[in-house]
Design a protein around this motif. Structure first.
Motif, PDB file in Angstrom:
ATOM      1  N   VAL A 202      16.589 -10.688   2.001  1.00 20.87           N
ATOM      2  CA  VAL A 202      16.379  -9.258   2.226  1.00 20.87           C
ATOM      3  C   VAL A 202      17.529  -8.703   3.069  1.00 20.87           C
ATOM      4  CG1 VAL A 202      13.875  -9.414   2.056  1.00 20.87           C
ATOM      5  CG2 VAL A 202      14.979  -9.703   4.277  1.00 20.87           C
ATOM      6  N   SER A 203      17.659  -7.400   3.081  1.00 16.99           N
ATOM      7  CA  SER A 203      18.754  -6.751   3.812  1.00 16.99           C
ATOM      8  C   SER A 203      18.266  -5.835   4.925  1.00 16.99           C
ATOM      9  CB  SER A 203      19.613  -5.924   2.834  1.00 16.99           C
ATOM     10  OG  SER A 203      20.116  -6.739   1.796  1.00 16.99           O
ATOM     11  N   ARG A 204      16.951  -5.666   5.073  1.00 18.95           N
ATOM     12  CA  ARG A 204      16.401  -4.803   6.110  1.00 18.95           C
ATOM     13  C   ARG A 204      15.315  -5.537   6.874  1.00 18.95           C
ATOM     14  NH1 ARG A 204      14.164   0.567   3.790  1.00 18.95           N
ATOM     15  NH2 ARG A 204      12.847  -0.971   2.703  1.00 18.95           N
ATOM     16  N   GLN A 205      15.202  -5.236   8.175  1.00 17.54           N
ATOM     17  CA  GLN A 205      14.185  -5.863   9.003  1.00 17.54           C
ATOM     18  C   GLN A 205      12.780  -5.557   8.484  1.00 17.54           C
ATOM     19  OE1 GLN A 205      14.667  -7.924  11.468  1.00 17.54           O
ATOM     20  NE2 GLN A 205      16.816  -7.688  11.977  1.00 17.54           N
ATOM     21  N   GLU A 206      12.619  -4.355   7.889  1.00 17.75           N
ATOM     22  CA  GLU A 206      11.301  -3.958   7.394  1.00 17.75           C
ATOM     23  C   GLU A 206      10.826  -4.813   6.223  1.00 17.75           C
ATOM     24  OE1 GLU A 206      13.891  -2.049   7.701  1.00 17.75           O
ATOM     25  OE2 GLU A 206      13.455  -0.563   9.270  1.00 17.75           O
TER      26      GLU A 206
ATOM     27  N   ASN B 272      23.390 -18.109  -1.969  1.00 16.99           N
ATOM     28  CA  ASN B 272      23.418 -17.148  -3.077  1.00 16.99           C
ATOM     29  C   ASN B 272      22.925 -15.760  -2.696  1.00 16.99           C
ATOM     30  OD1 ASN B 272      24.369 -19.174  -4.756  1.00 16.99           O
ATOM     31  ND2 ASN B 272      22.336 -19.704  -5.531  1.00 16.99           N
ATOM     32  N   SER B 273      22.226 -15.635  -1.564  1.00 16.33           N
ATOM     33  CA  SER B 273      21.637 -14.345  -1.186  1.00 16.33           C
ATOM     34  C   SER B 273      22.317 -13.692  -0.007  1.00 16.33           C
ATOM     35  CB  SER B 273      20.144 -14.530  -0.849  1.00 16.33           C
ATOM     36  OG  SER B 273      19.450 -15.158  -1.892  1.00 16.33           O
TER      37      SER B 273
ATOM     38  N   MET C 114      23.434  -7.224  -0.811  1.00 17.76           N
ATOM     39  CA  MET C 114      22.813  -6.156  -0.058  1.00 17.76           C
ATOM     40  C   MET C 114      21.924  -5.331  -0.978  1.00 17.76           C
ATOM     41  SD  MET C 114      24.121  -6.791   2.881  1.00 17.76           S
ATOM     42  CE  MET C 114      23.646  -5.317   3.800  1.00 17.76           C
ATOM     43  N   GLY C 115      21.104  -4.476  -0.366  1.00 21.71           N
ATOM     44  CA  GLY C 115      20.243  -3.593  -1.142  1.00 21.71           C
ATOM     45  C   GLY C 115      18.845  -4.154  -1.298  1.00 21.71           C
ATOM     46  N   ALA C 116      18.353  -4.148  -2.529  1.00 18.08           N
ATOM     47  CA  ALA C 116      16.974  -4.571  -2.794  1.00 18.08           C
ATOM     48  C   ALA C 116      16.793  -6.057  -2.520  1.00 18.08           C
ATOM     49  CB  ALA C 116      16.610  -4.253  -4.245  1.00 18.08           C
TER      50      ALA C 116
ATOM     51  N   VAL D 227      18.899 -11.466   8.951  1.00 19.75           N
ATOM     52  CA  VAL D 227      18.893 -10.080   8.461  1.00 19.75           C
ATOM     53  C   VAL D 227      19.770  -9.199   9.338  1.00 19.75           C
ATOM     54  CG1 VAL D 227      17.450  -8.074   7.995  1.00 19.75           C
ATOM     55  CG2 VAL D 227      16.612 -10.353   7.439  1.00 19.75           C
ATOM     56  N   GLU D 228      19.706  -9.393  10.646  1.00 22.22           N
ATOM     57  CA  GLU D 228      20.531  -8.590  11.556  1.00 22.22           C
ATOM     58  C   GLU D 228      22.015  -8.802  11.275  1.00 22.22           C
ATOM     59  OE1 GLU D 228      21.315  -8.059  16.366  1.00 22.22           O
ATOM     60  OE2 GLU D 228      19.709  -9.365  15.638  1.00 22.22           O
ATOM     61  N   GLU D 229      22.405 -10.040  11.016  1.00 17.81           N
ATOM     62  CA  GLU D 229      23.804 -10.328  10.704  1.00 17.81           C
ATOM     63  C   GLU D 229      24.219  -9.694   9.378  1.00 17.81           C
ATOM     64  OE1 GLU D 229      24.049 -14.642  13.044  1.00 17.81           O
ATOM     65  OE2 GLU D 229      23.951 -14.561  10.854  1.00 17.81           O
ATOM     66  N   LYS D 230      23.289  -9.622   8.430  1.00 22.10           N
ATOM     67  CA  LYS D 230      23.605  -8.961   7.166  1.00 22.10           C
ATOM     68  C   LYS D 230      23.743  -7.454   7.354  1.00 22.10           C
ATOM     69  CE  LYS D 230      21.819 -10.068   3.259  1.00 22.10           C
ATOM     70  NZ  LYS D 230      20.926 -10.359   2.125  1.00 22.10           N
TER      71      LYS D 230
END
Length: 364
Positions: free
Chosen positions: A261-265, A347-348, A352-354, A173-176
């Motif tokens: 996912v795109s966020r740590q949360e 594929n993921s 980014m985003g949702a 996720v951090e790399e994204k």
């Protein structure tokens, strides 16, 4: 001057080195690993001394009843001046029970046990007459030791899989978030990036396992538990083998979960099911470690086999072919998980985003 692009193997190793180096430079990782090893050493040493010196039951006796418990190692005997003084020690809580004369008793045994709430089972056992017992198939492992071994295998696998699995997902996720992944996949294939992450963290996890095995061996040797150590030799080797493939399986899935996912949360939304897959078998093995039927089933389920099968080997409950069959099932599941995880990851990774839905990640 032209530069040659690295091969897939070189790319994988570069990513693995990057994962290992970043972990070793991380103070939280180093400190948590040191604390884990110290806790393991303290637990092994404490358990060894506790097994070698079990607590004794305190008993008050009189001059008439002292001979009945003379030379019994499991009892801590205190001689009182008379029966009333012995009973007074029980009331004060100084001793757990008193063995005093019983003038009204019929038969050759003219003594009685006086306890505050319930009579200590150890005292009752040494004063009882039991028939001779012949065991056809001896099993040297007692229930307490079996329980401790089950907890040991379970805790090691649970902590390593959870800690490293979580860090893999967070790293993805951090790399994204920082767009570093776009630079990385422009230089190396996506599958090499995933393989490097899995291999790097697997090397670190296996290093922890080797360190824990060494600590267990040293601790058992210090406390004089040579018989326990010799009995754990084979199961520890099998545990390391099962742990290797079990960890690769989970690491692949954690990396795929992080890519969705795109966020740590949002990491918890995709990694919680994987955490449950680790936690549920651990709890079942701890609860049913004395049930051969349930343990037999758990030893063939890929997510519980790394704990259940080594425990069955330690208890001598598994036939020679059972670890091989269980390992084959685990390896096959590991290969399937790698293929599925690689597809989800590929594929993921750039979306980014949702949060990416699992169906979309598999079919994209």
């Amino acid at each position: 001057m032209s530069t040659t692009a690295p091969t897939t193997a070189q790319s994988v190793w570069l990513v693995a080195e990057r994962e290992i180096g970043s972990k070793l430079r991380s103070k939280p990782f180093v400190i948590s690993s040191a604390i884990l090893l110290l806790i393991a050493l303290a637990g092994v040493v404490w358990g060894g001394f506790a097994a070698a010196s079990p607590p004794k039951t305190s008993v008050a006796v009189t001059s008439e009843t002292a001979a009945l418990v003379k030379g019994i190692d499991v009892l801590k005997v205190t001689e009182a001046r008379d029966a009333d003084a012995a009973v007074a020690l029980v009331r004060k809580g100084t001793v757990e029970a008193a063995l005093v004369p019983d003038p009204g008793a019929d038969g050759p045994f003219s003594a009685k046990i006086v306890a505050k709430e319930s009579a200590p089972s150890e005292l009752v056992a040494v004063l009882s007459v039991s028939p001779h017992v012949e065991v056809l198939e001896k099993n040297p492992q007692n229930a307490v030791l079996r329980y401790l071994v089950a907890i040991g295998f379970g805790v090691v696998f649970l902590m390593a899989a959870s800690m490293f699995g979580g860090t893999i997902a967070q790293s993805v996720v951090e790399e994204k978030q920082t767009r570093v992944v776009e630079i990385l996949i422009s230089a190396i294939p996506v599958r090499a990036l995933l393989a490097g992450k899995v291999i790097g963290n697997t090397i670190l996890a296996m290093a922890q396992i080797v360190a824990l095995v060494a600590i267990a061996s040293i601790g058992l040797g210090i406390t004089g538990q040579a018989e326990v150590l010799s009995g754990l030799g084979g199961p520890l080797v099998w545990f390391a083998v099962f742990f290797l493939f079990g960890f690769i399986l989970l690491a692949s899935l954690f990396a795929a979960a992080g890519a969705m996912v795109s966020r740590q949360e949002d990491i918890g939304s995709t990694t919680t099911p994987l955490t449950m897959l680790i936690l549920a078998p651990y709890i079942l093995v701890i609860i049913f470690n004395g049930n051969p039927v349930v343990m037999g089933v758990l030893s063939y389920i890929p997510f519980s086999a790394p704990v259940a099968m080594p425990l069955r080997i330690y208890l001598a409950d598994a036939q020679w072919w059972e670890p091989l069959l269980s390992l084959a099932i685990l390896v096959a599941t590991c290969v399937a998980a790698i293929l599925v995880g690689a597809r989800i990851y590929r594929n993921s990774l750039l979306r980014m985003g949702a949060r990416v839905k699992l169906s979309e990640a598999l079919s994209a």
